[in-house]
Design a protein around this motif. Structure first.
Motif, PDB file in Angstrom:
ATOM      1  N   CYS A   1      -7.117  10.801  -8.338  1.00  0.00           N
ATOM      2  CA  CYS A   1      -6.787  10.470  -9.713  1.00  0.00           C
ATOM      3  C   CYS A   1      -5.287  10.610  -9.905  1.00  0.00           C
ATOM      4  O   CYS A   1      -4.597  11.178  -9.085  1.00  0.00           O
ATOM      5  N   ALA A   2      -4.785  10.087 -11.000  1.00  0.00           N
ATOM      6  CA  ALA A   2      -3.347  10.134 -11.253  1.00  0.00           C
ATOM      7  C   ALA A   2      -3.079  10.041 -12.739  1.00  0.00           C
ATOM      8  O   ALA A   2      -3.879   9.521 -13.506  1.00  0.00           O
TER       9      ALA A   2
ATOM     10  N   HIS B   1       0.869  -1.175   0.000  1.00  0.00           N
ATOM     11  CA  HIS B   1       0.000   0.000   0.000  1.00  0.00           C
ATOM     12  C   HIS B   1       0.900   1.217   0.000  1.00  0.00           C
ATOM     13  O   HIS B   1       1.778   1.351   0.845  1.00  0.00           O
ATOM     14  N   GLU B   2       0.716   2.080  -0.956  1.00  0.00           N
ATOM     15  CA  GLU B   2       1.522   3.295  -1.065  1.00  0.00           C
ATOM     16  C   GLU B   2       0.595   4.496  -1.082  1.00  0.00           C
ATOM     17  O   GLU B   2      -0.427   4.477  -1.752  1.00  0.00           O
ATOM     18  N   VAL B   3       0.949   5.506  -0.341  1.00  0.00           N
ATOM     19  CA  VAL B   3       0.237   6.781  -0.404  1.00  0.00           C
ATOM     20  C   VAL B   3       1.141   7.729  -1.179  1.00  0.00           C
ATOM     21  O   VAL B   3       2.273   7.995  -0.773  1.00  0.00           O
ATOM     22  N   ILE B   4       0.646   8.190  -2.314  1.00  0.00           N
ATOM     23  CA  ILE B   4       1.441   9.052  -3.176  1.00  0.00           C
ATOM     24  C   ILE B   4       0.757  10.409  -3.240  1.00  0.00           C
ATOM     25  O   ILE B   4      -0.410  10.509  -3.607  1.00  0.00           O
ATOM     26  N   THR B   5       1.472  11.435  -2.861  1.00  0.00           N
ATOM     27  CA  THR B   5       0.911  12.782  -2.835  1.00  0.00           C
ATOM     28  C   THR B   5       1.159  13.490  -4.163  1.00  0.00           C
ATOM     29  O   THR B   5       1.927  13.016  -4.997  1.00  0.00           O
ATOM     30  N   SER B   6       0.534  14.621  -4.331  1.00  0.00           N
ATOM     31  CA  SER B   6       0.625  15.385  -5.563  1.00  0.00           C
ATOM     32  C   SER B   6       2.077  15.679  -5.923  1.00  0.00           C
ATOM     33  O   SER B   6       2.869  16.098  -5.084  1.00  0.00           O
ATOM     34  N   GLY B   7       2.424  15.419  -7.154  1.00  0.00           N
ATOM     35  CA  GLY B   7       3.762  15.704  -7.649  1.00  0.00           C
ATOM     36  C   GLY B   7       4.783  14.632  -7.343  1.00  0.00           C
ATOM     37  O   GLY B   7       5.918  14.718  -7.783  1.00  0.00           O
ATOM     38  N   ALA B   8       4.410  13.621  -6.596  1.00  0.00           N
ATOM     39  CA  ALA B   8       5.352  12.567  -6.231  1.00  0.00           C
ATOM     40  C   ALA B   8       5.388  11.497  -7.311  1.00  0.00           C
ATOM     41  O   ALA B   8       4.534  11.442  -8.186  1.00  0.00           O
ATOM     42  N   SER B   9       6.388  10.656  -7.233  1.00  0.00           N
ATOM     43  CA  SER B   9       6.472   9.547  -8.173  1.00  0.00           C
ATOM     44  C   SER B   9       6.686   8.256  -7.391  1.00  0.00           C
ATOM     45  O   SER B   9       7.111   8.265  -6.248  1.00  0.00           O
TER      46      SER B   9
END
Length: 78
Positions: A71-72, A44-52
């Motif tokens: 969305c992404a 499980h990964e939480v990816i914030t805006s602008g992250a990769s």
């Protein structure tokens, strides 16, 4: 399709009979994954805006991304 190229029957009732429809409590295995076995791992990964996010799939495996909220844009390199 089976490996022989022929269609196979779907066993929907049997699949539903063994499917757990209750959400389990959050579980993290000793190796840090939500689930792991000899065949696959689930993380499980939480990816914030602008992250990769860089997965670890290679020519013998694959990665699957499931977006649960928001969305992404998914951009693959290589």
């Amino acid at each position: 399709m089976g490996s022989d190229g022929k269609t196979r029957p779907l066993h929907i009732k049997q699949a539903l009979d063994v499917t757990k429809l209750v959400r389990p409590e959050k579980y993290v295995s000793r190796d840090g994954y939500l689930l792991s076995c000899d065949y696959f791992v689930v993380s499980h990964e939480v990816i914030t805006s602008g992250a990769s996010y860089k997965g670890d799939a290679d020519e013998r495996s694959f990665g699957s991304i499931v977006i649960l909220e928001g969305c992404a844009d998914v951009i693959c390199q290589g």
